[in-house]
Design a protein around this motif. Structure first.
Motif, PDB file in Angstrom:
ATOM      1  N   SER A  68       0.912  -1.174  -0.042  1.00  0.00           N
ATOM      2  CA  SER A  68       0.007   0.128  -0.230  1.00  0.00           C
ATOM      3  C   SER A  68       0.845   1.292   0.061  1.00  0.00           C
ATOM      4  CB  SER A  68      -0.804  -0.136   1.311  1.00  0.00           C
ATOM      5  OG  SER A  68      -0.747  -1.250   2.030  1.00  0.00           O
ATOM      6  N   PRO A  69       0.957   2.077  -0.990  1.00  0.00           N
ATOM      7  CA  PRO A  69       1.489   3.045  -1.063  1.00  0.00           C
ATOM      8  C   PRO A  69       1.322   4.117   0.039  1.00  0.00           C
ATOM      9  CG  PRO A  69       0.509   2.814  -3.155  1.00  0.00           C
ATOM     10  CD  PRO A  69       0.269   1.568  -2.330  1.00  0.00           C
ATOM     11  N   SER A  70      -0.019   4.159   0.335  1.00  0.00           N
ATOM     12  CA  SER A  70      -0.184   5.365   1.151  1.00  0.00           C
ATOM     13  C   SER A  70       0.342   5.248   2.566  1.00  0.00           C
ATOM     14  CB  SER A  70      -1.963   5.308   1.567  1.00  0.00           C
ATOM     15  OG  SER A  70      -2.135   3.825   1.939  1.00  0.00           O
ATOM     16  N   LEU A  71       0.974   4.105   2.672  1.00  0.00           N
ATOM     17  CA  LEU A  71       1.862   3.886   4.102  1.00  0.00           C
ATOM     18  C   LEU A  71       3.395   4.659   3.834  1.00  0.00           C
ATOM     19  CD1 LEU A  71       1.297  -0.112   4.938  1.00  0.00           C
ATOM     20  CD2 LEU A  71       0.457   1.762   5.942  1.00  0.00           C
ATOM     21  N   ILE A  72       3.680   4.856   2.692  1.00  0.00           N
ATOM     22  CA  ILE A  72       4.976   5.417   2.508  1.00  0.00           C
ATOM     23  C   ILE A  72       4.687   7.027   2.767  1.00  0.00           C
ATOM     24  CG2 ILE A  72       6.919   5.587   1.055  1.00  0.00           C
ATOM     25  CD1 ILE A  72       5.903   3.036  -0.362  1.00  0.00           C
ATOM     26  N   ARG A  73       5.909   7.488   3.455  1.00  0.00           N
ATOM     27  CA  ARG A  73       6.153   8.776   3.533  1.00  0.00           C
ATOM     28  C   ARG A  73       6.890   9.354   2.678  1.00  0.00           C
ATOM     29  NH1 ARG A  73       9.188  12.010   7.035  1.00  0.00           N
ATOM     30  NH2 ARG A  73       9.450  10.357   8.432  1.00  0.00           N
ATOM     31  N   THR A  74       8.200   8.891   2.787  1.00  0.00           N
ATOM     32  CA  THR A  74       9.560   9.136   1.439  1.00  0.00           C
ATOM     33  C   THR A  74      10.109   7.936   1.174  1.00  0.00           C
ATOM     34  OG1 THR A  74       9.741  11.010   3.279  1.00  0.00           O
ATOM     35  CG2 THR A  74      11.240  10.705   1.296  1.00  0.00           C
ATOM     36  N   ILE A  75      10.379   8.061  -0.131  1.00  0.00           N
ATOM     37  CA  ILE A  75      11.179   7.052  -0.790  1.00  0.00           C
ATOM     38  C   ILE A  75      12.727   7.569  -0.743  1.00  0.00           C
ATOM     39  CG2 ILE A  75      11.784   5.533  -2.527  1.00  0.00           C
ATOM     40  CD1 ILE A  75       8.526   5.747  -3.129  1.00  0.00           C
ATOM     41  N   VAL A  76      13.616   7.033  -0.241  1.00  0.00           N
ATOM     42  CA  VAL A  76      15.089   7.661  -0.298  1.00  0.00           C
ATOM     43  C   VAL A  76      15.702   6.605  -1.363  1.00  0.00           C
ATOM     44  CG1 VAL A  76      17.268   7.936   0.743  1.00  0.00           C
ATOM     45  CG2 VAL A  76      15.096   8.414   2.069  1.00  0.00           C
ATOM     46  N   LEU A  77      16.379   7.396  -2.312  1.00  0.00           N
ATOM     47  CA  LEU A  77      17.251   6.358  -3.075  1.00  0.00           C
ATOM     48  C   LEU A  77      18.593   6.807  -2.948  1.00  0.00           C
ATOM     49  CD1 LEU A  77      15.644   6.713  -6.696  1.00  0.00           C
ATOM     50  CD2 LEU A  77      15.256   4.895  -5.054  1.00  0.00           C
TER      51      LEU A  77
ATOM     52  N   MET B 113      29.374   0.195  -8.232  1.00  0.00           N
ATOM     53  CA  MET B 113      27.982   0.984  -7.478  1.00  0.00           C
ATOM     54  C   MET B 113      27.078  -0.005  -7.042  1.00  0.00           C
ATOM     55  SD  MET B 113      25.681   2.062 -11.042  1.00  0.00           S
ATOM     56  CE  MET B 113      24.316   1.917 -10.032  1.00  0.00           C
ATOM     57  N   TYR B 114      26.274   0.878  -6.227  1.00  0.00           N
ATOM     58  CA  TYR B 114      25.201  -0.072  -5.512  1.00  0.00           C
ATOM     59  C   TYR B 114      23.799   0.876  -5.700  1.00  0.00           C
ATOM     60  CZ  TYR B 114      26.086   2.843  -1.248  1.00  0.00           C
ATOM     61  OH  TYR B 114      26.218   3.686  -0.479  1.00  0.00           O
ATOM     62  N   GLY B 115      23.021   0.152  -5.523  1.00  0.00           N
ATOM     63  CA  GLY B 115      21.529   0.828  -5.256  1.00  0.00           C
ATOM     64  C   GLY B 115      21.073   0.751  -4.026  1.00  0.00           C
ATOM     65  N   GLU B 116      20.434   1.658  -3.201  1.00  0.00           N
ATOM     66  CA  GLU B 116      19.650   1.087  -1.951  1.00  0.00           C
ATOM     67  C   GLU B 116      18.449   2.111  -2.137  1.00  0.00           C
ATOM     68  OE1 GLU B 116      22.509   1.448   1.522  1.00  0.00           O
ATOM     69  OE2 GLU B 116      20.733   2.272   2.616  1.00  0.00           O
ATOM     70  N   VAL B 117      17.435   1.157  -1.797  1.00  0.00           N
ATOM     71  CA  VAL B 117      16.000   2.097  -1.528  1.00  0.00           C
ATOM     72  C   VAL B 117      15.501   1.801  -0.213  1.00  0.00           C
ATOM     73  CG1 VAL B 117      13.563   1.920  -2.747  1.00  0.00           C
ATOM     74  CG2 VAL B 117      15.393   1.361  -3.927  1.00  0.00           C
ATOM     75  N   ALA B 118      15.158   3.114   0.375  1.00  0.00           N
ATOM     76  CA  ALA B 118      14.674   3.192   1.752  1.00  0.00           C
ATOM     77  C   ALA B 118      13.594   3.581   1.650  1.00  0.00           C
ATOM     78  CB  ALA B 118      15.578   3.861   2.762  1.00  0.00           C
ATOM     79  N   LEU B 119      12.365   3.083   2.358  1.00  0.00           N
ATOM     80  CA  LEU B 119      10.987   3.387   2.447  1.00  0.00           C
ATOM     81  C   LEU B 119      10.867   4.072   4.092  1.00  0.00           C
ATOM     82  CD1 LEU B 119       9.277   0.451   0.698  1.00  0.00           C
ATOM     83  CD2 LEU B 119       9.730   2.528  -0.140  1.00  0.00           C
ATOM     84  N   LEU B 120      10.534   5.258   3.958  1.00  0.00           N
ATOM     85  CA  LEU B 120      10.379   5.999   5.356  1.00  0.00           C
ATOM     86  C   LEU B 120       8.903   6.136   5.337  1.00  0.00           C
ATOM     87  CD1 LEU B 120      12.608   8.687   5.104  1.00  0.00           C
ATOM     88  CD2 LEU B 120      13.201   6.386   6.062  1.00  0.00           C
ATOM     89  N   LEU B 121       8.161   5.027   6.534  1.00  0.00           N
ATOM     90  CA  LEU B 121       6.901   4.931   6.498  1.00  0.00           C
ATOM     91  C   LEU B 121       6.320   6.027   7.394  1.00  0.00           C
ATOM     92  CD1 LEU B 121       6.614   1.124   6.919  1.00  0.00           C
ATOM     93  CD2 LEU B 121       6.547   2.414   4.817  1.00  0.00           C
ATOM     94  N   HIS B 122       4.981   6.367   7.104  1.00  0.00           N
ATOM     95  CA  HIS B 122       4.364   7.293   8.079  1.00  0.00           C
ATOM     96  C   HIS B 122       4.299   6.641   9.649  1.00  0.00           C
ATOM     97  CE1 HIS B 122       2.826  10.175   5.362  1.00  0.00           C
ATOM     98  NE2 HIS B 122       2.172   9.239   4.437  1.00  0.00           N
ATOM     99  N   SER B 123       4.475   5.486  10.022  1.00  0.00           N
ATOM    100  CA  SER B 123       4.473   5.043  11.006  1.00  0.00           C
ATOM    101  C   SER B 123       5.828   5.279  11.655  1.00  0.00           C
ATOM    102  CB  SER B 123       4.163   3.443  10.990  1.00  0.00           C
ATOM    103  OG  SER B 123       5.071   2.793  10.315  1.00  0.00           O
ATOM    104  N   GLY B 124       6.758   5.820  11.188  1.00  0.00           N
ATOM    105  CA  GLY B 124       8.208   5.864  11.669  1.00  0.00           C
ATOM    106  C   GLY B 124       9.146   4.758  11.378  1.00  0.00           C
ATOM    107  N   ASP B 125       8.390   3.702  11.057  1.00  0.00           N
ATOM    108  CA  ASP B 125       9.461   2.409  10.581  1.00  0.00           C
ATOM    109  C   ASP B 125      10.292   2.751   9.274  1.00  0.00           C
ATOM    110  OD1 ASP B 125       7.276   0.206  11.926  1.00  0.00           O
ATOM    111  OD2 ASP B 125       8.968   0.914  12.835  1.00  0.00           O
ATOM    112  N   VAL B 126      11.301   2.237   9.138  1.00  0.00           N
ATOM    113  CA  VAL B 126      12.015   2.389   7.920  1.00  0.00           C
ATOM    114  C   VAL B 126      12.501   0.986   7.318  1.00  0.00           C
ATOM    115  CG1 VAL B 126      14.371   2.959   6.898  1.00  0.00           C
ATOM    116  CG2 VAL B 126      13.161   4.421   8.785  1.00  0.00           C
ATOM    117  N   LEU B 127      12.048   0.629   6.202  1.00  0.00           N
ATOM    118  CA  LEU B 127      12.368  -0.621   5.441  1.00  0.00           C
ATOM    119  C   LEU B 127      13.548  -0.224   4.247  1.00  0.00           C
ATOM    120  CD1 LEU B 127       8.933  -1.841   5.014  1.00  0.00           C
ATOM    121  CD2 LEU B 127      10.673  -2.377   6.725  1.00  0.00           C
ATOM    122  N   THR B 128      14.675  -1.029   4.240  1.00  0.00           N
ATOM    123  CA  THR B 128      15.649  -0.919   3.234  1.00  0.00           C
ATOM    124  C   THR B 128      15.932  -2.023   2.707  1.00  0.00           C
ATOM    125  OG1 THR B 128      16.631   0.160   5.123  1.00  0.00           O
ATOM    126  CG2 THR B 128      17.956   0.647   3.273  1.00  0.00           C
TER     127      THR B 128
END
Lengths: 458, 451
Positions: A306-315, A388-403
């Protein structure tokens, strides 16, 4: 006479024989040939391909002996067929990538395919000759790139296929046509005067022309050399006060090629190629694999995506201007956008041909995700396809971070595509324009290339 | 953007903008280029590319200058004619340095011949397109200070010439603004050849390819192909060919100030690198002095040393050239040849003359010096020839501006003489007169394919 770098290259091209090809090199190069044909076939369905074909047909007809990918019954003159097929191969940025960075096969394969059709029936090259010529074209490209440390990183000034690809095509064609050593030297010299396109046209519709022209112009250089045209025999060497091939680099240290004695080691032996799994710039593949892994984490976390859970996407990506595009508006731009590819992977769970259609690019949900993207350039993330590498981090509205992080995507030379995956890609591509039996025939032919008696059948 | 601005100008310029001086100068350039090209069709390099291009033939076709026996597709006609123009290094040179006409004229002529019956181009259209092609080249050359000096890395006709050809063809095809932009963008991906092939048989291809590829870029743009709309703005665009690159927008179309108005071209009197023209004039003048002071004959064996004071230009410094291409790029060769014969001509570069024993002997006695005040720029260089005789005396002379340079342009009679001499190698007298008349009257011709 003193051995110059240029003459060592010419010697190599002229003297190398099939016996010099090791098993690994043969195996890897056949995979490249198969992939390149498949990519060219699917590329023949693109708009840029239509323009190139239309252009060639309108202006030329005679001596139309060479075939065009995906258009049975259409024939063009050899160099134009090389041009058109080269454009097809790079039209979707789906073709192979090497290290140091270039797209080696697209510049070479179309030229030698067209050339083999051009030769009279009793002198047709057999499969082994063909495979050898192909490898000569690759080897020359690789060796030239080792002349400059600039080549190790993602390019900024000149688009490498237009620089080394043209030279590779000239070398491969010269080999196929069995030119003398002097002629090989001049083919390289003439080709240098046809090389070099600026990076700015990457991510535009004109980029595929770079590969098309590399194939065509390298081929032309060899043809002109065959007719006796002469150029500077020191083109690859250091010429103080007057640039040769060094014109394309700010740091240039040429080294001679060893003559192919019993133990010439082809670069392809040590350094494999990367095959793309979807049609976009190589850099995208890291972020996509990272995005897919973090998407799984999110699904485990929340039960569904659910995209609505995501606050920010950090690349976290390396610095490279031409692939950093927050809001691409065309398919060409989308193929060169870290942000787009990451979001498409997050949204759809995969990235494929259809991800880059007009409607797909402009989807509302995708745009919403793009809005949430923030880009960071960690210092340790070098703009280099080996590091090189690629990292995607999802900063959720709940405050959790998934990477999710990806160091080596599937398809990279450190994690090559399995035979099944490669064949799957080929079948999927080729099926856009060819019937099943033809597809299987090509697969069989390439697999057995060394034993083919007449390579123009390909 | 600057790219957009260029497209606007290419699109917006029309015949009313051409000033008298620009018209006059550009017609001189057209005439000279045609003559040089006609002569050039007889060279070996031209034969090779013609043979090569005959592989392609088609319904839509254009002529090879001076040869009506077969036709080629427009692209290849432009290619072959461009090669012809530069085959002997006899074509015009501008400041900042490039050979502007050879990259443009073959392309626009080939294109105009290829139009269908109902849509003929007039002489004025051709003249306008030609000038657009020249102007764009000049403007691009001003974007980098490197361009002011004799080149070292990329051969300028291959960088700006390709762009000029694309602009000129875009104009002739009457492309809209967007397509003009794309023509420029696509052309950039064909631009750029290293200097090392100068003084070889491949050099003429640089101009041939500039013409051909510019034409191709315009045709592809016309079919809708798109490139980077900021090709002239970005460092990774045309900027890739320079180490310092500062693009600027063009002036507004209102009373447009053409560069050709402010800066004329140099027309060569003999087929060799421009730098050698200073050497030839100085050498001829020294020879006259020497002959006068020695009872009217040239005392070759009395010459001990020949010293040439020239700027430092590596690719024209050849003490002992072995081919015609090398001879055309040799200060030393031209000096000695001029000293021996009293003048330079097309014949000076014939193989027999290149290998003459008397010349070789004189070459052995020749040295170069590079005074620090002699800058490698066609605007400011000079040449001093100084002969030291066995008895210790020296005779010298200096040339600051050779006859044919933009500061001392060829007179109309001499320009015509050059044209007639060149064209007569392949055309009959009436055809020659016909061309002369057509070019002089170009603005008034309805159908320029008579050319």
């Amino acid at each position: 006479p003193e051995e110059t770098v240029t003459s060592s290259f010419a010697s190599f091209i002229q003297a190398v024989q099939p016996e010099h090809l090791s098993k690994t090199v043969r195996h890897r190069s056949k995979r490249m040939i198969l992939d390149s044909i498949g990519v060219g076939l699917v590329g023949s369905t693109t708009h840029v391909f239509d323009i190139a074909l239309q252009y060639c047909r309108e202006l030329y007809c005679s001596v139309a002996v060479s075939s065009v990918y995906g258009k049975p019954g259409v024939k063009l003159s050899p160099t134009l067929a090389a041009f058109t097929n080269g454009v097809a191969t790079h039209s979707m940025d789906f073709d192979d990538t090497w290290h140091p960075a270039t797209h080696p096969s697209g510049a070479v394969l179309p030229a030698i395919l067209a050339a083999s059709q051009m030769l009279p029936p009793n002198t047709k090259p057999n499969g082994m000759d063909f495979l050898l010529a192909f490898n000569v074209g690759l080897e020359v490209q690789g060796r030239l790139m080792h002349f400059s440390t600039e080549a190790q990183d993602i390019p900024k000034r000149f688009h490498p296929p237009s620089v080394v690809g043209t030279m590779g095509s000239a070398a491969a064609t010269a080999k196929l046509l069995s030119l003398s050593m002097a002629q090989c030297t001049h083919a390289l010299g003439i080709a240098a005067s046809l090389a070099g396109a600026p990076m700015a046209n990457a991510a535009t519709q004109a980029k595929p022309l770079h590969i098309g022209n590399a194939a065509r112009l390298g081929f032309e250089a060899a043809l002109l050399a065959a007719r006796g045209m002469e150029a500077n025999p020191l083109i690859l060497d250091e010429i103080p006060g007057c640039s040769g091939f060094s014109a394309f680099y700010s740091v240039y240290q040429p080294k001679p090629l060893s003559t192919p004695s019993d133990h010439h080691e082809f670069l392809l032996e040590k350094q494999d190629i990367a095959f793309k799994r979807f049609p976009a710039h190589l850099g995208m593949h890291w972020v996509v694999d990272a995005a897919l892994s973090v998407r799984n984490l999110l699904m485990n976390y929340a039960g569904s995506f659910s995209p609505s859970l995501i606050r920010t996407i950090v690349l976290k990506i390396p610095v490279s201007k031409y692939i950093n595009r927050p809001f691409p508006s065309s398919e060409h731009q989308a193929r060169h956008s870290f942000q787009f590819n990451a979001c498409a992977a997050l949204l759809d769970g995969e990235v494929g041909l259809s991800s880059f259609t007009e409607s797909s690019i402009h989807r509302q949900e995708l745009r919403e995700l793009l809005d949430k993207v923030v880009v960071e350039h960690p210092e340790d993330n070098a703009a280099n396809f080996d590091k090189m590498y690629g990292e995607v981090a999802l900063l959720l509205h709940s405050g959790d971070v998934l990477t999710g992080k990806c160091d080596t995507f599937y398809g990279h030379w450190r994690k090559p595509l399995s035979k099944e995956s490669l064949l799957k890609k080929f079948r999927s591509n080729a099926s856009h324009v060819l019937p099943e039996e033809k597809i299987e025939t090509i697969i069989a032919m390439v697999d057995n290339l060394e034993n083919l008696s007449d390579s123009s059948q390909l | 953007t600057i790219t957009g601005n260029f497209a606007n100008v290419i699109h917006g310029l029309n015949a009313n903008h051409l000033t008298d001086q620009v018209i006059q100068r550009s017609k001189r350039m057209i005439l000279d280029t045609l003559g040089v090209g006609l002569l050039g069709t007889g060279t070996e390099v031209c034969h090779k590319v013609t043979q090569y291009s005959k592989i392609y033939s088609s319904d839509v076709s254009s002529t090879i200058w001076g040869h009506l026996d077969f036709r080629l597709p427009p692209l290849y006609a432009a290619f072959v004619n461009g090669v012809a123009v530069h085959s002997m290094d006899f074509d015009d040179t501008w400041h900042p340095a490039t050979h502007p006409s050879g990259a443009v004229l073959p392309a626009v002529i080939a294109l105009s011949e290829a139009f269908p019956q109902k849509k003929k181009t007039s002489g004025l259209d051709l003249l306008l397109a030609f000038n657009v092609g020249i102007e764009v080249q000049g403007r691009l050359l001003r974007f980098s200070s490197e361009a002011r000096n004799i080149p070292k890395r990329f051969h300028p006709p291959t960088v700006v010439g390709t762009m000029g050809s694309a602009a000129a063809c875009a104009k002739l095809l009457a492309l809209d603004r967007l397509k003009c932009k794309n023509a420029l963008a696509i052309a950039a991906s064909y631009a750029g050849a290293p200097l090392a092939n100068a003084a070889t048989q491949t050099k003429p291809l640089h101009v041939g390819n500039a013409a051909k590829h510019g034409l191709e870029a315009a045709c592809l743009a016309s079919q809708g192909l798109q490139g980077n709309k900021q090709i002239l703005d970005m460092e990774s665009g045309i900027g890739a060919f320079y180490t310092d690159y500062n693009p600027q927008t063009l002036p507004t179309l209102q009373s447009y100030p053409w560069l050709l108005d402010q800066q004329d071209v140099a027309i060569k009197r003999f087929p060799a690198h421009l730098g050698t023209h200073w050497v030839a004039d100085a050498a001829c003048s020294v020879r006259r002095k020497l002959v006068e002071s020695s009872d009217n004959f040239l005392p070759l064996d009395k010459i001990e040393k020949v010293i040439l004071k020239v700027p430092e230009v590596k690719y024209v410094n050849r003490p002992s050239p072995t081919s015609e291409h090398e001879a055309r790029h040799s200060f030393q060769f031209v000096a000695c040849s001029a000293l021996l014969d009293g003048s330079m001509s097309v014949q000076s570069f014939a193989s027999a003359n290149v290998h003459r024993p008397a010349l070789r002997e004189l070459l052995h006695k020749t040295q170069l010096e590079h005074p620090p005040d002699n800058t490698p720029s066609f605007e400011s260089l000079y040449c001093e020839v100084s002969i030291t005789l066995r008895d210790g005396s020296t005779i010298s002379d200096r040339c600051d501006t050779f006859y044919g340079h933009w500061r001392k342009p060829l007179k109309k009679e001499d320009l015509e003489k050059k044209f007639q001499s060149n064209a007569s190698s392949v055309l009959p007298a009436e055809a020659i007169e016909g061309i002369l008349e057509s070019v002089y009257n170009l603005e008034n011709i309805e159908d320029c394919s008579v050319l």
